[in-house]
Design a protein around this motif. Structure first.
Motif, PDB file in Angstrom:
ATOM      1  N   GLN A 128       0.857  -1.175  -0.106  1.00 41.31           N
ATOM      2  CA  GLN A 128       0.049  -0.070   0.004  1.00 41.31           C
ATOM      3  C   GLN A 128       0.819   1.350  -0.036  1.00 41.31           C
ATOM      4  O   GLN A 128       1.421   1.619   1.163  1.00 41.31           O
ATOM      5  CB  GLN A 128      -0.980   0.034   1.337  1.00 41.31           C
ATOM      6  N   GLY A 129       0.999   1.813  -1.313  1.00 40.07           N
ATOM      7  CA  GLY A 129       1.782   3.095  -1.244  1.00 40.07           C
ATOM      8  C   GLY A 129       3.355   2.432  -1.004  1.00 40.07           C
ATOM      9  O   GLY A 129       3.703   1.395  -1.809  1.00 40.07           O
ATOM     10  N   GLU A 130       3.876   3.100  -0.225  1.00 39.29           N
ATOM     11  CA  GLU A 130       5.439   2.860  -0.024  1.00 39.29           C
ATOM     12  C   GLU A 130       5.746   1.752   0.875  1.00 39.29           C
ATOM     13  O   GLU A 130       6.731   0.953   1.369  1.00 39.29           O
ATOM     14  CB  GLU A 130       6.467   3.981   0.279  1.00 39.29           C
TER      15      GLU A 130
ATOM     16  N   TYR B  88      11.853   0.310   1.725  1.00 42.28           N
ATOM     17  CA  TYR B  88      10.922   0.664   0.240  1.00 42.28           C
ATOM     18  C   TYR B  88      12.132   0.199  -0.720  1.00 42.28           C
ATOM     19  O   TYR B  88      12.953   1.237  -0.798  1.00 42.28           O
ATOM     20  CB  TYR B  88      10.395   2.045   0.492  1.00 42.28           C
TER      21      TYR B  88
ATOM     22  N   TYR C  92       5.834  -2.692  -6.866  1.00 38.41           N
ATOM     23  CA  TYR C  92       5.108  -1.935  -5.742  1.00 38.41           C
ATOM     24  C   TYR C  92       3.805  -1.710  -6.569  1.00 38.41           C
ATOM     25  O   TYR C  92       2.576  -1.951  -5.692  1.00 38.41           O
ATOM     26  CB  TYR C  92       5.503  -0.744  -4.923  1.00 38.41           C
TER      27      TYR C  92
ATOM     28  N   LYS D 280       3.602   4.825 -13.452  1.00 39.46           N
ATOM     29  CA  LYS D 280       3.123   5.298 -12.243  1.00 39.46           C
ATOM     30  C   LYS D 280       4.156   5.729 -11.191  1.00 39.46           C
ATOM     31  O   LYS D 280       3.893   6.783 -10.558  1.00 39.46           O
ATOM     32  CB  LYS D 280       2.587   3.927 -11.392  1.00 39.46           C
ATOM     33  N   LEU D 281       5.524   5.537 -11.172  1.00 35.80           N
ATOM     34  CA  LEU D 281       6.755   6.008 -10.523  1.00 35.80           C
ATOM     35  C   LEU D 281       7.662   6.629 -11.319  1.00 35.80           C
ATOM     36  O   LEU D 281       8.500   6.993 -10.736  1.00 35.80           O
ATOM     37  CB  LEU D 281       7.118   4.995  -9.609  1.00 35.80           C
TER      38      LEU D 281
END
Length: 178
Positions: free
Chosen positions: A87-89, A120, A127, A134-135
């Motif tokens: 979830q997120g990082e 992370y 992830y 997305k990143l």
């Protein structure tokens, strides 16, 4: 062909499911401080195999880590995925993440994945499903170049813990590669 080997260095048992395009195995228990091995397989060129890892004998949405590999054009490609549990990082819901996850091979041509405990590590593991979009980073897929498929691929759960032990000639106990 080589082998896919999952080493459970955790102080707890894990269960894995070996999944490909043709179906899934039943839950396979891998007790604490032991390993599971199966020969590489490739249902089709480029088709993948996923080892879904859980801390229970049931696959629960949002609580599974995945070790994945594929054989394409005679080359092995592999990755770790937290897509179903991060979830997120944060990846606290991903089995083994609290004590690290790693993938490597004794074959020198292969890349090494190492996501330290609780860290992370988006360049080491998925992830999100499309990290480039997305990143803004390349997909964390590693390979063995043109080394072929004869090597073993080690998938380590709780990789920050000490390696598993094995005996030689029933007398000498040494660290295993896994």
């Amino acid at each position: 062909m080589g082998n896919a080997i999952i080493g459970n260095r955790c102080p707890y048992d894990i269960w894995i499911w070996s999944v490909d395009q043709t179906g899934s195995s039943e839950a396979i228990k891998v007790p604490s401080r032991t390993k599971y091995s199966e020969p590489f397989r490739s249902p089709c060129d480029g088709c993948g195999v996923s080892f879904k890892v859980s801390t229970t004998d049931q696959l629960q949405g949002g609580k599974q880590t995945q070790f994945e590999y594929a054989i394409a054009g005679g080359q092995v490609w592999y990755d770790i995925s937290f897509v179903d549990c991060a979830q997120g990082e944060g990846a606290e819901s991903c089995p083994g993440h609290e004590k690290g996850l790693a993938m490597d091979s004794p074959e020198g041509a292969c890349g090494r994945i190492n996501c330290g405990g609780g860290s992370y590590c988006p360049t080491q593991a998925y992830y999100v499903d499309t990290p480039l979009q997305k990143l803004g980073i390349p997909e964390p897929v590693f390979g063995c170049g043109t080394a072929g498929t004869g090597m073993d691929l080690f998938m380590k759960v709780c990789s920050d813990e000490t390696p598993l032990k094995r005996s030689i000639a029933g007398r000498v106990v040494v660290d295993d590669e896994i």
